[in-house]
Design an enzyme around this catalytic site. Structure first.
Site, PDB file in Angstrom:
ATOM      1  N   ASP A  16      -4.197  -4.517  -6.694  1.00 19.23           N
ATOM      2  CA  ASP A  16      -2.716  -3.831  -5.856  1.00 19.23           C
ATOM      3  C   ASP A  16      -3.411  -3.400  -4.496  1.00 19.23           C
ATOM      4  O   ASP A  16      -4.838  -3.378  -4.179  1.00 19.23           O
ATOM      5  CB  ASP A  16      -3.376  -1.814  -6.214  1.00 19.23           C
ATOM      6  N   HIS A  52      -0.131  -7.780  -5.936  1.00 17.25           N
ATOM      7  CA  HIS A  52       0.862  -6.752  -6.074  1.00 17.25           C
ATOM      8  C   HIS A  52       0.438  -6.034  -4.461  1.00 17.25           C
ATOM      9  O   HIS A  52       0.307  -5.432  -4.467  1.00 17.25           O
ATOM     10  CB  HIS A  52       1.063  -5.655  -6.955  1.00 17.25           C
ATOM     11  N   MET A 108      -3.019  -2.098  -0.949  1.00 14.69           N
ATOM     12  CA  MET A 108      -2.633  -0.917  -0.247  1.00 14.69           C
ATOM     13  C   MET A 108      -2.331  -0.962   1.730  1.00 14.69           C
ATOM     14  O   MET A 108      -3.946  -1.104   1.585  1.00 14.69           O
ATOM     15  CB  MET A 108      -2.424   0.675  -0.672  1.00 14.69           C
ATOM     16  N   SER A 143      -4.967  -3.438 -14.034  1.00 15.69           N
ATOM     17  CA  SER A 143      -5.561  -3.280 -12.294  1.00 15.69           C
ATOM     18  C   SER A 143      -6.447  -3.142 -12.489  1.00 15.69           C
ATOM     19  O   SER A 143      -7.845  -2.142 -12.475  1.00 15.69           O
ATOM     20  CB  SER A 143      -4.278  -2.040 -12.593  1.00 15.69           C
TER      21      SER A 143
HETATM   22  C1  DX5 Z   1      -0.025   2.160  -8.455  1.00 16.65           C
HETATM   23  C2  DX5 Z   1      -0.444   0.443  -8.575  1.00 16.65           C
HETATM   24  C3  DX5 Z   1      -0.687   0.360 -10.205  1.00 16.65           C
HETATM   25  C4  DX5 Z   1      -2.052   1.855 -10.338  1.00 16.65           C
HETATM   26  C5  DX5 Z   1      -1.387   1.689 -11.753  1.00 16.65           C
HETATM   27  O1  DX5 Z   1       0.609   1.756  -6.581  1.00 16.65           O
HETATM   28  O2  DX5 Z   1       0.450  -0.481  -8.390  1.00 16.65           O
HETATM   29  O3  DX5 Z   1      -0.648  -1.301 -10.368  1.00 16.65           O
HETATM   30  O4  DX5 Z   1      -3.188   0.538 -10.615  1.00 16.65           O
HETATM   31  O5  DX5 Z   1      -2.127   2.928 -12.018  1.00 16.65           O
HETATM   32  P1  DX5 Z   1      -1.890   3.150 -13.865  1.00 16.65           P
HETATM   33  O6  DX5 Z   1      -1.788   2.189 -14.728  1.00 16.65           O
HETATM   34  O7  DX5 Z   1      -3.410   3.937 -13.688  1.00 16.65           O
HETATM   35  O8  DX5 Z   1      -0.555   4.213 -13.744  1.00 16.65           O
HETATM   36 ZN    ZN Z   2       0.508  -2.142  -8.967  1.00 12.26          ZN
END
Ligand code: DX5
Ligand code: ZN
Length: 216
Positions: free
Chosen positions: A36, A67, A38, A9
């Site tokens: 990711d 995502h 957001m 990620s």
């Molecule tokens: C959280 C994201 C994840 C995040 C995962 O909302 O969707 O993709 O980056 O991070 P780790 O692996 O650190 O939990």
């Molecule tokens: Zn994610």
């Protein structure tokens, strides 16, 4: 698509050295690159959008897995695909017309994934499972990297696997949140096909080695 895939990620990368980190991933045994997005509305955090996507496409040689943690994802999926997303995943909880939006993603030439939050039951996917390319099970509440893995995810992997088999679906199962070297093998064993890993990869002293070990 083959299974036992790792999707680091980008959220946990060093944004001052984004090109360096993407080049490191290019050299690594990672399979995908997880992006990711957001919006500060669907989740209580804001990450990045199209300008970062441009940098990703400029340097990454990996399959780009986007995502979307945003409300009204249908407004933005086309642009993410135009910017080079190979797969776009949207939250069941954030999309009013899920079937239409999944079709839109596929019509525009990308793979389509549906995401479930930890509190959303797998049975919600009964009438969409045959249409999606991937089910993303959140194993933390979305919004932040570095959170603790929620153990109930194992039960949801088994339920998703059953749903896939009983509907002749070809969907892959992806797990996102709190994945690390202690649980990666167990998650693959339980039926996961793709593991997202942010903190575990980027806070490691040797990210490439960590990715390699996650695939064993
Ligand atoms: C959280 C994201 C994840 C995040 C995962 O909302 O969707 O993709 O980056 O991070 P780790 O692996 O650190 O939990
Ligand atoms: Zn994610």
């Amino acid at each position: 698509m083959k299974t036992k895939l790792i999707s680091p990620s980008l959220l946990s990368a060093d944004f001052g050295n984004l090109e360096r980190d993407i080049q490191m991933l290019n050299k690594s045994q990672s399979d995908w690159l997880h992006v990711d997005v957001m919006d500060g509305r669907y989740v209580p955090n804001i990450s990045f959008g199209f300008p970062v996507m441009k940098t990703v496409k400029k340097f990454s040689k990996k399959f780009v897995d986007v995502h979307l943690m945003i409300v009204e994802p249908e407004k933005y999926v086309e642009e993410f695909i135009e910017q080079g997303a190979d797969l776009v995943s949207i939250h069941y909880e954030a999309c009013v017309h899920l079937h239409r939006t999944i079709n839109l993603i596929q019509d525009k030439g990308a793979k389509a994934g549906v995401v479930l939050n930890p509190a959303s039951p797998v049975l919600l996917l009964e009438d969409i499972i045959a249409d999606v390319d991937l089910v993303l099970l959140m194993s933390v509440n979305p919004g932040f990297g570095g959170q603790k893995f929620i153990e109930n995810t194992y039960k949801k992997i088994a339920e998703t696997k059953d749903l896939i088999l009983s509907n002749n679906s070809t969907a892959l199962i992806q797990i996102d949140g709190g994945v690390n070297l202690d649980n990666a093998a167990k998650l693959f064993e339980a039926g996961a096909d793709v593991l997202v890993a942010g903190n575990a990869v980027f806070s490691s002293e040797n990210p490439e080695k960590t990715i390699e070990l996650m695939k064993i």
